[in-house]
Scaffold this motif. Structure first.
Motif, PDB file in Angstrom:
ATOM      1  N   PRO A  93       0.798  -1.239   0.000  1.00 15.99           N
ATOM      2  CA  PRO A  93       0.000   0.000   0.000  1.00 15.99           C
ATOM      3  C   PRO A  93       0.828   1.286   0.000  1.00 15.99           C
ATOM      4  O   PRO A  93       0.447   2.263  -0.652  1.00 15.99           O
ATOM      5  CB  PRO A  93      -0.835  -0.124   1.280  1.00 15.99           C
ATOM      6  N   ILE A  94       1.968   1.296   0.677  1.00 13.97           N
ATOM      7  CA  ILE A  94       2.805   2.497   0.753  1.00 13.97           C
ATOM      8  C   ILE A  94       3.275   2.976  -0.621  1.00 13.97           C
ATOM      9  O   ILE A  94       3.567   4.151  -0.818  1.00 13.97           O
ATOM     10  CB  ILE A  94       4.011   2.266   1.689  1.00 13.97           C
ATOM     11  N   ALA A  95       3.337   2.071  -1.592  1.00 11.23           N
ATOM     12  CA  ALA A  95       3.872   2.403  -2.917  1.00 11.23           C
ATOM     13  C   ALA A  95       2.769   2.620  -3.960  1.00 11.23           C
ATOM     14  O   ALA A  95       3.073   2.785  -5.136  1.00 11.23           O
ATOM     15  CB  ALA A  95       4.807   1.294  -3.381  1.00 11.23           C
ATOM     16  N   ARG A  96       1.524   2.638  -3.528  1.00 15.28           N
ATOM     17  CA  ARG A  96       0.416   2.759  -4.489  1.00 15.28           C
ATOM     18  C   ARG A  96      -0.091   4.191  -4.601  1.00 15.28           C
ATOM     19  O   ARG A  96      -0.037   4.960  -3.649  1.00 15.28           O
ATOM     20  CB  ARG A  96      -0.749   1.868  -4.049  1.00 15.28           C
ATOM     21  N   GLY A  97      -0.592   4.507  -5.799  1.00 14.00           N
ATOM     22  CA  GLY A  97      -1.295   5.772  -6.011  1.00 14.00           C
ATOM     23  C   GLY A  97      -0.420   7.001  -6.161  1.00 14.00           C
ATOM     24  O   GLY A  97      -0.927   8.120  -6.084  1.00 14.00           O
ATOM     25  N   ILE A  98       0.882   6.813  -6.393  1.00 15.36           N
ATOM     26  CA  ILE A  98       1.761   7.987  -6.535  1.00 15.36           C
ATOM     27  C   ILE A  98       2.524   7.989  -7.857  1.00 15.36           C
ATOM     28  O   ILE A  98       3.436   8.791  -8.040  1.00 15.36           O
ATOM     29  CB  ILE A  98       2.746   8.112  -5.343  1.00 15.36           C
ATOM     30  N   GLY A  99       2.148   7.085  -8.759  1.00 19.10           N
ATOM     31  CA  GLY A  99       2.778   7.075 -10.084  1.00 19.10           C
ATOM     32  C   GLY A  99       3.845   6.027 -10.289  1.00 19.10           C
ATOM     33  O   GLY A  99       4.422   5.926 -11.376  1.00 19.10           O
ATOM     34  N   LEU A 100       4.140   5.232  -9.265  1.00 23.96           N
ATOM     35  CA  LEU A 100       5.187   4.211  -9.408  1.00 23.96           C
ATOM     36  C   LEU A 100       4.805   3.118 -10.395  1.00 23.96           C
ATOM     37  O   LEU A 100       5.657   2.587 -11.097  1.00 23.96           O
ATOM     38  CB  LEU A 100       5.508   3.582  -8.051  1.00 23.96           C
ATOM     39  N   GLY A 101       3.512   2.784 -10.473  1.00 24.40           N
ATOM     40  CA  GLY A 101       3.059   1.749 -11.401  1.00 24.40           C
ATOM     41  C   GLY A 101       3.382   2.114 -12.838  1.00 24.40           C
ATOM     42  O   GLY A 101       3.967   1.315 -13.582  1.00 24.40           O
ATOM     43  N   SER A 102       3.029   3.331 -13.231  1.00 23.60           N
ATOM     44  CA  SER A 102       3.312   3.779 -14.602  1.00 23.60           C
ATOM     45  C   SER A 102       4.811   3.855 -14.854  1.00 23.60           C
ATOM     46  O   SER A 102       5.295   3.480 -15.925  1.00 23.60           O
ATOM     47  CB  SER A 102       2.678   5.150 -14.860  1.00 23.60           C
ATOM     48  N   LYS A 103       5.549   4.327 -13.860  1.00 21.89           N
ATOM     49  CA  LYS A 103       7.005   4.438 -14.015  1.00 21.89           C
ATOM     50  C   LYS A 103       7.632   3.050 -14.196  1.00 21.89           C
ATOM     51  O   LYS A 103       8.515   2.859 -15.029  1.00 21.89           O
ATOM     52  CB  LYS A 103       7.590   5.139 -12.785  1.00 21.89           C
ATOM     53  N   LEU A 104       7.145   2.074 -13.433  1.00 18.17           N
ATOM     54  CA  LEU A 104       7.671   0.720 -13.521  1.00 18.17           C
ATOM     55  C   LEU A 104       7.282   0.055 -14.842  1.00 18.17           C
ATOM     56  O   LEU A 104       8.096  -0.628 -15.464  1.00 18.17           O
ATOM     57  CB  LEU A 104       7.180  -0.097 -12.329  1.00 18.17           C
ATOM     58  N   ILE A 105       6.049   0.270 -15.284  1.00 16.98           N
ATOM     59  CA  ILE A 105       5.612  -0.265 -16.584  1.00 16.98           C
ATOM     60  C   ILE A 105       6.492   0.302 -17.689  1.00 16.98           C
ATOM     61  O   ILE A 105       6.964  -0.427 -18.561  1.00 16.98           O
ATOM     62  CB  ILE A 105       4.124   0.033 -16.844  1.00 16.98           C
ATOM     63  N   THR A 106       6.739   1.600 -17.654  1.00  7.64           N
ATOM     64  CA  THR A 106       7.585   2.249 -18.663  1.00  7.64           C
ATOM     65  C   THR A 106       8.976   1.623 -18.668  1.00  7.64           C
ATOM     66  O   THR A 106       9.527   1.318 -19.731  1.00  7.64           O
ATOM     67  CB  THR A 106       7.675   3.766 -18.401  1.00  7.64           C
ATOM     68  N   LYS A 107       9.547   1.409 -17.492  1.00  9.71           N
ATOM     69  CA  LYS A 107      10.883   0.810 -17.395  1.00  9.71           C
ATOM     70  C   LYS A 107      10.876  -0.607 -17.968  1.00  9.71           C
ATOM     71  O   LYS A 107      11.792  -0.992 -18.707  1.00  9.71           O
ATOM     72  CB  LYS A 107      11.344   0.808 -15.933  1.00  9.71           C
ATOM     73  N   CYS A 108       9.851  -1.390 -17.639  1.00  7.30           N
ATOM     74  CA  CYS A 108       9.748  -2.758 -18.154  1.00  7.30           C
ATOM     75  C   CYS A 108       9.584  -2.768 -19.677  1.00  7.30           C
ATOM     76  O   CYS A 108      10.213  -3.568 -20.372  1.00  7.30           O
ATOM     77  CB  CYS A 108       8.573  -3.485 -17.498  1.00  7.30           C
ATOM     78  N   LEU A 109       8.751  -1.869 -20.198  1.00  5.25           N
ATOM     79  CA  LEU A 109       8.529  -1.831 -21.647  1.00  5.25           C
ATOM     80  C   LEU A 109       9.765  -1.352 -22.396  1.00  5.25           C
ATOM     81  O   LEU A 109      10.039  -1.811 -23.507  1.00  5.25           O
ATOM     82  CB  LEU A 109       7.314  -0.967 -21.982  1.00  5.25           C
ATOM     83  N   GLN A 110      10.529  -0.445 -21.795  1.00  2.00           N
ATOM     84  CA  GLN A 110      11.790  -0.018 -22.414  1.00  2.00           C
ATOM     85  C   GLN A 110      12.743  -1.210 -22.518  1.00  2.00           C
ATOM     86  O   GLN A 110      13.388  -1.413 -23.551  1.00  2.00           O
ATOM     87  CB  GLN A 110      12.445   1.102 -21.587  1.00  2.00           C
ATOM     88  N   LYS A 111      12.825  -1.985 -21.454  1.00  3.26           N
ATOM     89  CA  LYS A 111      13.689  -3.172 -21.455  1.00  3.26           C
ATOM     90  C   LYS A 111      13.185  -4.194 -22.471  1.00  3.26           C
ATOM     91  O   LYS A 111      13.976  -4.807 -23.191  1.00  3.26           O
ATOM     92  CB  LYS A 111      13.739  -3.775 -20.047  1.00  3.26           C
ATOM     93  N   ALA A 112      11.871  -4.357 -22.557  1.00  4.83           N
ATOM     94  CA  ALA A 112      11.282  -5.291 -23.520  1.00  4.83           C
ATOM     95  C   ALA A 112      11.639  -4.878 -24.944  1.00  4.83           C
ATOM     96  O   ALA A 112      11.996  -5.716 -25.775  1.00  4.83           O
ATOM     97  CB  ALA A 112       9.766  -5.345 -23.340  1.00  4.83           C
ATOM     98  N   LYS A 113      11.562  -3.589 -25.215  1.00  7.50           N
ATOM     99  CA  LYS A 113      11.894  -3.080 -26.553  1.00  7.50           C
ATOM    100  C   LYS A 113      13.376  -3.310 -26.855  1.00  7.50           C
ATOM    101  O   LYS A 113      13.732  -3.746 -27.945  1.00  7.50           O
ATOM    102  CB  LYS A 113      11.539  -1.595 -26.638  1.00  7.50           C
ATOM    103  N   GLU A 114      14.235  -3.036 -25.864  1.00 11.17           N
ATOM    104  CA  GLU A 114      15.681  -3.289 -26.025  1.00 11.17           C
ATOM    105  C   GLU A 114      15.937  -4.763 -26.335  1.00 11.17           C
ATOM    106  O   GLU A 114      16.860  -5.101 -27.074  1.00 11.17           O
ATOM    107  CB  GLU A 114      16.440  -2.945 -24.733  1.00 11.17           C
ATOM    108  N   ASN A 115      15.124  -5.639 -25.762  1.00  9.98           N
ATOM    109  CA  ASN A 115      15.272  -7.083 -25.961  1.00  9.98           C
ATOM    110  C   ASN A 115      14.592  -7.572 -27.234  1.00  9.98           C
ATOM    111  O   ASN A 115      14.571  -8.772 -27.498  1.00  9.98           O
ATOM    112  CB  ASN A 115      14.732  -7.854 -24.755  1.00  9.98           C
ATOM    113  N   GLY A 116      14.020  -6.643 -28.002  1.00 10.63           N
ATOM    114  CA  GLY A 116      13.465  -6.989 -29.302  1.00 10.63           C
ATOM    115  C   GLY A 116      12.020  -7.470 -29.316  1.00 10.63           C
ATOM    116  O   GLY A 116      11.525  -7.933 -30.344  1.00 10.63           O
ATOM    117  N   PHE A 117      11.317  -7.367 -28.194  1.00 12.68           N
ATOM    118  CA  PHE A 117       9.916  -7.776 -28.180  1.00 12.68           C
ATOM    119  C   PHE A 117       9.061  -6.766 -28.938  1.00 12.68           C
ATOM    120  O   PHE A 117       9.347  -5.573 -28.945  1.00 12.68           O
ATOM    121  CB  PHE A 117       9.405  -7.919 -26.742  1.00 12.68           C
ATOM    122  N   GLU A 118       7.999  -7.273 -29.568  1.00 16.15           N
ATOM    123  CA  GLU A 118       7.091  -6.413 -30.346  1.00 16.15           C
ATOM    124  C   GLU A 118       5.827  -6.058 -29.577  1.00 16.15           C
ATOM    125  O   GLU A 118       5.202  -5.034 -29.834  1.00 16.15           O
ATOM    126  CB  GLU A 118       6.715  -7.116 -31.654  1.00 16.15           C
TER     127      GLU A 118
END
Length: 163
Positions: A93-118
């Motif tokens: 709960p301490i990490a919810r509702g402050i934008g961390l979810g979107s930031k983490l998704i962005t980081k994961c998707l950047q890594k996915a793109k670097e790894n060649g996923f479509e």
């Protein structure tokens, strides 16, 4: 407390016990079943090792030297397509509702793109409404049926995003 109070970094072996606790407590808090979810996955206790596979990555969210959340990407199981899966995204709960979810998704998707996923696939449950809204805000769209074979038969909301 703001998003700046949190650190997002790659997982380390020492994070395994704290992360397993975060995942299981979030699942119980949401009222999700233990069976057919990440709660019972053997991988939940060995996240560092599980994400050492090729084209995989897992990031933890740290607050005051404690793991309070995380998410990762890996090749979608039993899929020949160039699709990764957003996996084991949970927050205390301490990490919810402050934008961390979107930031983490962005980081994961950047890594996915670097790894060649479509594309990136994910599964969740209908009563995890905040998560579903977060995924939609980040460009994921609902699918009519599951992809691959994650083994999470209790998750009946399937989503996909082109990267």
């Amino acid at each position: 407390m703001t998003i700046k109070d949190f650190i997002i970094r790659e997982i380390k072996p020492i994070d395994n016990p704290q992360l397993a606790t975060v995942i299981r407590s979030a699942i119980l808090e949401m009222g999700a079943p233990k069976i057919g979810t990440a709660y019972e996955d053997k991988a939940t206790d060995h996240m560092f090792e599980n994400f050492k596979k090729e084209k995989s990555a897992y990031f933890v969210v740290e607050y005051n030297n404690k793991v309070v959340g995380g998410a990762g990407i890996a090749q979608l199981n039993n899929s020949k397509e160039n699709i990764c899966e957003l996996q084991k995204m949970y927050f205390l709960p301490i990490a919810r509702g402050i934008g961390l979810g979107s930031k983490l998704i962005t980081k994961c998707l950047q890594k996915a793109k670097e790894n060649g996923f479509e594309s990136c696939y994910l599964e969740t449950m209908p009563y995890m409404e905040a998560a579903t809204k977060l995924y939609k805000r980040n460009g994921f769209v609902n699918l009519e049926k599951p992809m691959g074979n994650t083994g999470h038969y209790s998750c009946n909301v399937w989503m996909l995003k082109k990267i």
